[in-house]
Write a protein that holds these residues in place. Structure first.
Motif, PDB file in Angstrom:
ATOM      1  N   LEU A 109       0.817  -1.214   0.000  1.00 49.81           N
ATOM      2  CA  LEU A 109       0.000   0.000   0.000  1.00 49.81           C
ATOM      3  C   LEU A 109       0.850   1.263   0.000  1.00 49.81           C
ATOM      4  CD1 LEU A 109      -3.057  -0.681   2.304  1.00 49.81           C
ATOM      5  CD2 LEU A 109      -2.975  -0.459  -0.162  1.00 49.81           C
ATOM      6  N   ARG A 110       1.968   1.213   0.685  1.00 45.59           N
ATOM      7  CA  ARG A 110       2.854   2.379   0.707  1.00 45.59           C
ATOM      8  C   ARG A 110       3.427   2.610  -0.691  1.00 45.59           C
ATOM      9  NH1 ARG A 110       6.776   5.217   4.690  1.00 45.59           N
ATOM     10  NH2 ARG A 110       8.408   5.791   3.252  1.00 45.59           N
ATOM     11  N   ARG A 111       3.856   1.494  -1.324  1.00 46.26           N
ATOM     12  CA  ARG A 111       4.418   1.603  -2.669  1.00 46.26           C
ATOM     13  C   ARG A 111       3.349   2.101  -3.647  1.00 46.26           C
ATOM     14  NH1 ARG A 111       3.983  -0.566  -6.941  1.00 46.26           N
ATOM     15  NH2 ARG A 111       2.487  -2.076  -6.143  1.00 46.26           N
ATOM     16  N   PRO A 352       4.670   6.479  16.910  1.00 44.54           N
ATOM     17  CA  PRO A 352       5.256   5.342  17.636  1.00 44.54           C
ATOM     18  C   PRO A 352       5.687   4.219  16.693  1.00 44.54           C
ATOM     19  CG  PRO A 352       2.925   5.637  18.205  1.00 44.54           C
ATOM     20  CD  PRO A 352       3.276   6.727  17.267  1.00 44.54           C
ATOM     21  N   HIS A 353       6.850   3.666  16.950  1.00 41.69           N
ATOM     22  CA  HIS A 353       7.344   2.490  16.224  1.00 41.69           C
ATOM     23  C   HIS A 353       7.236   1.295  17.164  1.00 41.69           C
ATOM     24  CE1 HIS A 353       9.700   4.393  12.792  1.00 41.69           C
ATOM     25  NE2 HIS A 353       9.142   5.402  13.416  1.00 41.69           N
ATOM     26  N   MET A 354       7.513   0.101  16.608  1.00 48.02           N
ATOM     27  CA  MET A 354       7.603  -1.073  17.493  1.00 48.02           C
ATOM     28  C   MET A 354       8.740  -1.955  16.975  1.00 48.02           C
ATOM     29  SD  MET A 354       4.607  -3.601  18.754  1.00 48.02           S
ATOM     30  CE  MET A 354       4.716  -4.891  17.572  1.00 48.02           C
ATOM     31  N   PHE A 413      11.013  14.788   8.955  1.00 50.96           N
ATOM     32  CA  PHE A 413      10.208  13.757   8.277  1.00 50.96           C
ATOM     33  C   PHE A 413      10.596  12.363   8.766  1.00 50.96           C
ATOM     34  CE2 PHE A 413      10.411  17.357   5.288  1.00 50.96           C
ATOM     35  CZ  PHE A 413       9.066  17.560   5.045  1.00 50.96           C
ATOM     36  N   SER A 414      11.397  12.305   9.842  1.00 49.88           N
ATOM     37  CA  SER A 414      11.900  11.052  10.385  1.00 49.88           C
ATOM     38  C   SER A 414      12.853  10.392   9.376  1.00 49.88           C
ATOM     39  CB  SER A 414      10.723  10.149  10.749  1.00 49.88           C
ATOM     40  OG  SER A 414      11.171   9.043  11.486  1.00 49.88           O
ATOM     41  N   ALA A 415      13.131   9.108   9.529  1.00 56.31           N
ATOM     42  CA  ALA A 415      14.103   8.448   8.644  1.00 56.31           C
ATOM     43  C   ALA A 415      13.802   6.957   8.630  1.00 56.31           C
ATOM     44  CB  ALA A 415      15.520   8.706   9.166  1.00 56.31           C
ATOM     45  N   ALA A 419       9.931   6.422   7.104  1.00 62.35           N
ATOM     46  CA  ALA A 419      10.064   7.872   6.898  1.00 62.35           C
ATOM     47  C   ALA A 419       8.880   8.379   6.096  1.00 62.35           C
ATOM     48  CB  ALA A 419      11.360   8.162   6.158  1.00 62.35           C
ATOM     49  N   CYS A 420       8.553   9.653   6.289  1.00 58.77           N
ATOM     50  CA  CYS A 420       7.370  10.229   5.654  1.00 58.77           C
ATOM     51  C   CYS A 420       7.416  10.087   4.133  1.00 58.77           C
ATOM     52  CB  CYS A 420       7.286  11.705   6.026  1.00 58.77           C
ATOM     53  SG  CYS A 420       5.934  12.530   5.183  1.00 58.77           S
ATOM     54  N   PRO A 421       6.409   9.433   3.533  1.00 57.61           N
ATOM     55  CA  PRO A 421       6.402   9.319   2.076  1.00 57.61           C
ATOM     56  C   PRO A 421       5.933  10.608   1.387  1.00 57.61           C
ATOM     57  CG  PRO A 421       4.528   8.138   3.014  1.00 57.61           C
ATOM     58  CD  PRO A 421       5.308   8.696   4.171  1.00 57.61           C
TER      59      PRO A 421
HETATM   60  C1  HEM Z   1       4.630   9.675   8.328  1.00 58.83           C
HETATM   61  C2  HEM Z   1       6.211  14.227   9.058  1.00 58.83           C
HETATM   62  C3  HEM Z   1       3.677  15.733   5.189  1.00 58.83           C
HETATM   63  C4  HEM Z   1       2.054  11.212   4.499  1.00 58.83           C
HETATM   64  C5  HEM Z   1       5.264  10.791   8.845  1.00 58.83           C
HETATM   65  C6  HEM Z   1       6.113  10.776  10.023  1.00 58.83           C
HETATM   66  C7  HEM Z   1       6.562  12.045  10.220  1.00 58.83           C
HETATM   67  C8  HEM Z   1       6.000  12.866   9.173  1.00 58.83           C
HETATM   68  C9  HEM Z   1       7.490  12.530  11.325  1.00 58.83           C
HETATM   69  C10 HEM Z   1       6.409   9.548  10.908  1.00 58.83           C
HETATM   70  C11 HEM Z   1       7.553   8.741  10.359  1.00 58.83           C
HETATM   71  C12 HEM Z   1       7.926   7.605  11.313  1.00 58.83           C
HETATM   72  O1  HEM Z   1       7.059   6.813  11.681  1.00 58.83           O
HETATM   73  O2  HEM Z   1       9.092   7.530  11.706  1.00 58.83           O
HETATM   74  C13 HEM Z   1       5.623  15.020   8.098  1.00 58.83           C
HETATM   75  C14 HEM Z   1       5.795  16.458   8.016  1.00 58.83           C
HETATM   76  C15 HEM Z   1       5.082  16.895   6.924  1.00 58.83           C
HETATM   77  C16 HEM Z   1       4.456  15.723   6.329  1.00 58.83           C
HETATM   78  C17 HEM Z   1       6.637  17.295   8.990  1.00 58.83           C
HETATM   79  C18 HEM Z   1       4.904  18.282   6.367  1.00 58.83           C
HETATM   80  C19 HEM Z   1       5.643  19.333   6.628  1.00 58.83           C
HETATM   81  C20 HEM Z   1       3.069  14.637   4.622  1.00 58.83           C
HETATM   82  C21 HEM Z   1       2.305  14.638   3.389  1.00 58.83           C
HETATM   83  C22 HEM Z   1       1.831  13.358   3.207  1.00 58.83           C
HETATM   84  C23 HEM Z   1       2.325  12.558   4.319  1.00 58.83           C
HETATM   85  C24 HEM Z   1       2.085  15.862   2.498  1.00 58.83           C
HETATM   86  C25 HEM Z   1       0.972  12.775   2.107  1.00 58.83           C
HETATM   87  C26 HEM Z   1       0.979  13.030   0.893  1.00 58.83           C
HETATM   88  C27 HEM Z   1       2.586  10.427   5.503  1.00 58.83           C
HETATM   89  C28 HEM Z   1       2.265   9.004   5.676  1.00 58.83           C
HETATM   90  C29 HEM Z   1       3.032   8.553   6.769  1.00 58.83           C
HETATM   91  C30 HEM Z   1       3.771   9.711   7.252  1.00 58.83           C
HETATM   92  C31 HEM Z   1       1.313   8.174   4.811  1.00 58.83           C
HETATM   93  C32 HEM Z   1       3.085   7.125   7.343  1.00 58.83           C
HETATM   94  C33 HEM Z   1       4.259   6.372   6.722  1.00 58.83           C
HETATM   95  C34 HEM Z   1       4.367   4.913   7.181  1.00 58.83           C
HETATM   96  O3  HEM Z   1       3.948   4.572   8.283  1.00 58.83           O
HETATM   97  O4  HEM Z   1       4.900   4.105   6.406  1.00 58.83           O
HETATM   98  N1  HEM Z   1       5.209  12.072   8.345  1.00 58.83           N
HETATM   99  N2  HEM Z   1       4.803  14.627   7.079  1.00 58.83           N
HETATM  100  N3  HEM Z   1       3.071  13.364   5.144  1.00 58.83           N
HETATM  101  N4  HEM Z   1       3.482  10.815   6.462  1.00 58.83           N
HETATM  102 FE1  HEM Z   1       4.213  12.676   6.689  1.00 58.83          FE
END
Ligand code: HEM
Length: 474
Positions: A109-111, A352-354, A413-415, A419-421
């Motif tokens: 789903l992420r891909r 949160p991670h696990m 955006f984490s790493a 990391a944030c897609p």
């Molecule tokens: C996850 C930051 C914008 C979609 C995350 C995480 C952070 C983050 C810190 C957690 C990563 C982790 O679990 O280590 C941000 C910030 C944004 C931003 C600071 C804007 C300034 C966006 C946008 C989208 C998005 C625009 C969608 C188009 C997601 C999704 C996840 C995520 C789907 C979950 C990823 C996963 O669990 O695989 N984001 N984000 N984010 N973000 Fe963002």
């Protein structure tokens, strides 16, 4: 047995744990990053907490977070299970992306989400054009305030949300639209419902969720928000035409029609609504909060605002709409936007991670199944990395020649695998919305308004307290 004991003897230290409740009373769940700061000072970079019987380890500082998320990416790629979301439709094959377990369905789903967003323009010119067009609407809406004091929040939220709306639903909402206002309001209450002691308690004591009416009462906003998403999807299903794919939802529906095999891979109705909700929740609040910090810092630092405007005038001019190509020639503006993200500290405790398997960080043993909090705030404000961690100082991102540099500890955006897609889309929105407004207006504090607070309000994101602003046409 001896091996096990030896491992656990290297379990991280932490505050005293009480029977049953663990360390929950030590943490201010309305401002966890503040509690974590104190524990970090007392116990060091890796400390443990105990939410009833759930083991929680908090990682602090750039080196520790990088070791875990980058060097041991898979060990930390899982997410804890959140029983509180069951009433919204979360189940074994429908977990959306954000809280999905690490595994093939999450991966697929992420891909799928990344590539579909990309095909609908993410990272390409067409989405840039859409963001630019929305920035134009935003400018007109700001102009109609005629330089009088107003709260920028509603317009900015609307603009950012419209980018997600057009990509996911192929529709945008006019500013001031009543349905949209209601949706934004639901959004905010949903986020507020996530924080505090009660949701944490329900997560570790899910039996309480079986008391009739409890989930509906505690998470009322989330339920109504999901109902709203259902209506949007149903409208789409009625008009879906495989010969004319309009947006993200249509592509997902096309996958769903492929039958049982697709369903097994996660393409089912429940997941469509959850992934869509994820994109709204993750993709709009974060970006619009960052922009609200940006304009707040411009109010508080007029000299920095003037320098940004001087660079815009020099590189782009006063009329031409900004494009992503301009960014490379604008080191100062780029540095200011990065410093807004660093100092605004939008997602202070990350998600949160696990642990996916038994692992180690900085010599500490962390068993499989431990909830891990990556304290991003402690990275973005790490005293060993940043010259002035608690000040707004764009020079953090400039070298001695005024060229843009990005320190490795810049991790909003984490790493790693989670990391944030949405980083690429977020960067585009931040640059285009910010420069377009700064090109056309000077932002000032209304007379007789007290200096706005610089500390934030935490509800998963760290947002500025509401403030009024005057946008004076340039
Ligand atoms: C996850 C930051 C914008 C979609 C995350 C995480 C952070 C983050 C810190 C957690 C990563 C982790 O679990 O280590 C941000 C910030 C944004 C931003 C600071 C804007 C300034 C966006 C946008 C989208 C998005 C625009 C969608 C188009 C997601 C999704 C996840 C995520 C789907 C979950 C990823 C996963 O669990 O695989 N984001 N984000 N984010 N973000 Fe963002």
């Amino acid at each position: 047995f001896m091996k096990r004991r030896k491992k656990w003897s290297r379990y991280p230290p932490g505050p005293v744990s009480l029977p049953f409740i663990g360390t929950m009373l030590h943490v201010d769940f309305r401002r966890p990053h503040v509690s974590f700061r104190q524990f970090h000072k007392k116990f060091g970079n890796v400390f443990n907490l105990q939410n009833c019987w759930t083991n929680v380890v908090v990682l602090n500082g750039y080196q520790t977070v990088k070791d875990a998320l980058v060097h041991k990416s898979e060990d930390f790629a899982d997410r804890p299970y959140f029983p509180v979301y069951e009433h919204l439709g979360y189940g074994s094959k429908s977990e959306g992306i954000i809280v999905a377990k690490y595994g093939p369905i999450w991966k697929e789903l992420r891909r799928f989400t990344l590539s579909t967003l990309r095909n609908f323009g993410m990272g390409k010119k067409s989405l840039e054009e859409r963001v630019t067009e929305e920035a134009g609407f935003l400018c007109s809406a700001v102009e109609s305030e005629e330089g009088k004091p107003f709260d920028l929040r509603f317009l900015v939220n609307n603009a950012v949300c419209n980018v997600i709306c057009t990509t996911v639903y192929g529709e945008r909402f006019n500013y001031g639209d009543e349905t949209f206002k209601m949706m934004l309001h639901l959004f905010e209450s949903s986020l507020n419902e996530e924080t505090g002691f009660l949701p944490q308690l329900l997560n570790v004591l899910p039996i309480l969720l079986r008391i009739p009416g409890v989930p509906q009462m505690v998470f009322r906003g989330q339920k109504v928000f999901m109902d709203f998403i259902d209506v949007l999807i149903e409208k789409h299903m009625e008009t879906w035409n495989p010969a004319h794919i309009r947006d993200f939802t249509d592509v997902f529906l096309t996958e769903m029609k492929k039958g049982k095999e697709a369903e097994e891979r996660g393409f089912n109705y429940n997941n469509l609504r959850l992934v869509t909700a994820d994109l709204f929740i993750a993709g709009s609040e974060t970006t619009s909060t960052t922009l609200r910090w940006a304009f707040l810092y411009m109010l508080l630092h007029p000299e920095i605002q003037s320098k940004v405007q001087a660079e815009i005038d020099k590189v782009i001019g006063k009329e031409k709409p900004p494009t992503m190509k301009d960014q490379v020639s604008m080191p100062y503006t780029n540095a200011v936007i990065h410093e807004v993200q660093r100092c605004g500290d939008i997602v202070p405790v990350g998600l949160p991670h696990m642990t996916y398997r038994d692992t180690e960080v900085q010599g500490f043993f962390i068993p499989k199944g431990t909830t891990v909090i990556t304290n991003l705030s402690s990275v973005l404000k790490d005293e060993t990395v940043w010259e002035k961690p608690n000040e707004f100082y764009p020079e953090h991102f400039l070298d001695a020649n005024g060229q843009f540099v990005k320190p490795e500890a810049f991790l909003p955006f984490s790493a790693g695998r989670r990391a944030c897609p949405g980083e690429q889309l977020a960067r585009m929105e931040l640059f285009i919305f910010f420069t377009t407004l700064m090109q056309k207006f000077t932002f000032a504090l209304p007379e007789d308004q007290p200096r706005p607070w610089e500390d934030g309000h935490f509800a998963l994101t760290n947002a500025p307290h509401p403030y009024l602003i005057r946008a004076v046409p340039r």
